[in-house]
Design an enzyme around this catalytic site. Sequence first.
Site, short mmCIF file in Angstrom:
data_model
loop_
_atom_site.label_atom_id
_atom_site.label_comp_id
_atom_site.label_asym_id
_atom_site.label_seq_id
_atom_site.Cartn_x
_atom_site.Cartn_y
_atom_site.Cartn_z
CB VAL A 14 -1.00 0.03 1.09
CG1 VAL A 14 -1.80 1.38 1.22
CG2 VAL A 14 -1.85 -1.04 1.11
CD GLU A 15 2.87 3.91 3.83
OE1 GLU A 15 3.30 4.82 3.11
OE2 GLU A 15 1.91 4.04 4.90
CB SER A 16 6.64 2.04 -1.29
OG SER A 16 6.65 0.66 -0.71
CE1 TYR A 63 -1.29 3.59 4.19
CE2 TYR A 63 -1.99 2.90 6.23
CZ TYR A 63 -1.11 3.00 5.44
OH TYR A 63 0.25 2.72 5.87
#
Length: 383
Positions: A59-61, A165
């Site tokens: 999700v982040e990167s 998120y």
Amino acid sequence: MDLPREAERSRVNRYIQWYGGHPTHLRRVLVRAEPFLYPILDEIERRGLPAEMLLLPVVESGYRTQVLSHGHAAGIWQFIPSTGAHFGLDQNWWYDGRRDVHAATMAALTYLEQLHRRFDGDWFLALAAYNAGQGTVARAIRRNRELGRPTDYWHLELPRETQHYVPRLLALAELLSDPKAHGLSLPPVPNRPQIQLVRTGGQIELAVAARLAGLDVETLRTLNPGLDRWATPPEGPHHLLVPADRAPALRAGLADLDPGERVTWRRHRVRRGEYLGGIAARYDLPVEALRRVNGIQGDLIRAGEHLLIPGGGNAKAPDRMRADRGGEDRIVRHDVRPGDTLWALARRYGVSVRDLTRWNDLQKEETLRPGQTLIIRPGSGAA
């Protein structure tokens, strides 16, 4: 431990459909993540955290080790500079701990544990705070409480990205727990360690470590993206991630290595009119590094004396950047401007389009977006 399953299904289903409709994207992310999955999951399980945390870097990167966001968040866990420093991730000329997969994983899991305690054991609120900041989540809770509304994650007024998120994470967990049920064919991930952490016991040149391990330097760089120079930082951390089958050779080589062979040096004879800052710039070094290795207090140097230069490479010519050893290890972060193309940037920096796409996990035909940040290693080849 697993995350709770109570969720607003409409938000989760949206991302199940999106990820399910982009299997190529998921396959690419899994291939990129594969070397790191086993050690990260091992640490998650050791701490008794939800297994879904393994998917948070997706999700982040997208598990891109070199990615840098518009807000200057870096690495697979996307630490901003201040938060990274707070959790002990050094950021200096030699090294950026936010991009060190091992160090950043330890910091991220510790941060998540703290947020979990801060929000009374609610993982969804902890995850929201990881994304938006604990102050943002605390204010949203207080606002709902004052209005007599529920204070769980699904009812809070949070930034748009934060609202999506947790659903993205839950959608990934559901898809990857049973890909066939969703019509997906994904590459299997071996249930064995593919990389190991080796303690180096001090500073070491990457070329020396690669030789001891029987590796090429580029493989070592790929697994240790926090290293910005030709060697590990003088002050540490003193560790390297290497392929698991090469770790014994590296440990054995380190045990027998003469301390004087860890880092190569050259001597520079000071000429009349030279000053410490100019010499440091010529060799692409910080002034403090020259002071430290030569035992210099202040900036006074005398013509005729010799200075030790770490790295052993050639100096840059005064009028241009030469593709020397220091230059090859130099990383440039280029912010894409309107009109930039891979071909034009490759020519500008003297690298190949193939390398540009490899360093930044891009497709050759991909259109660059203004504001996007690219990692470039000048002097690595011709376009």
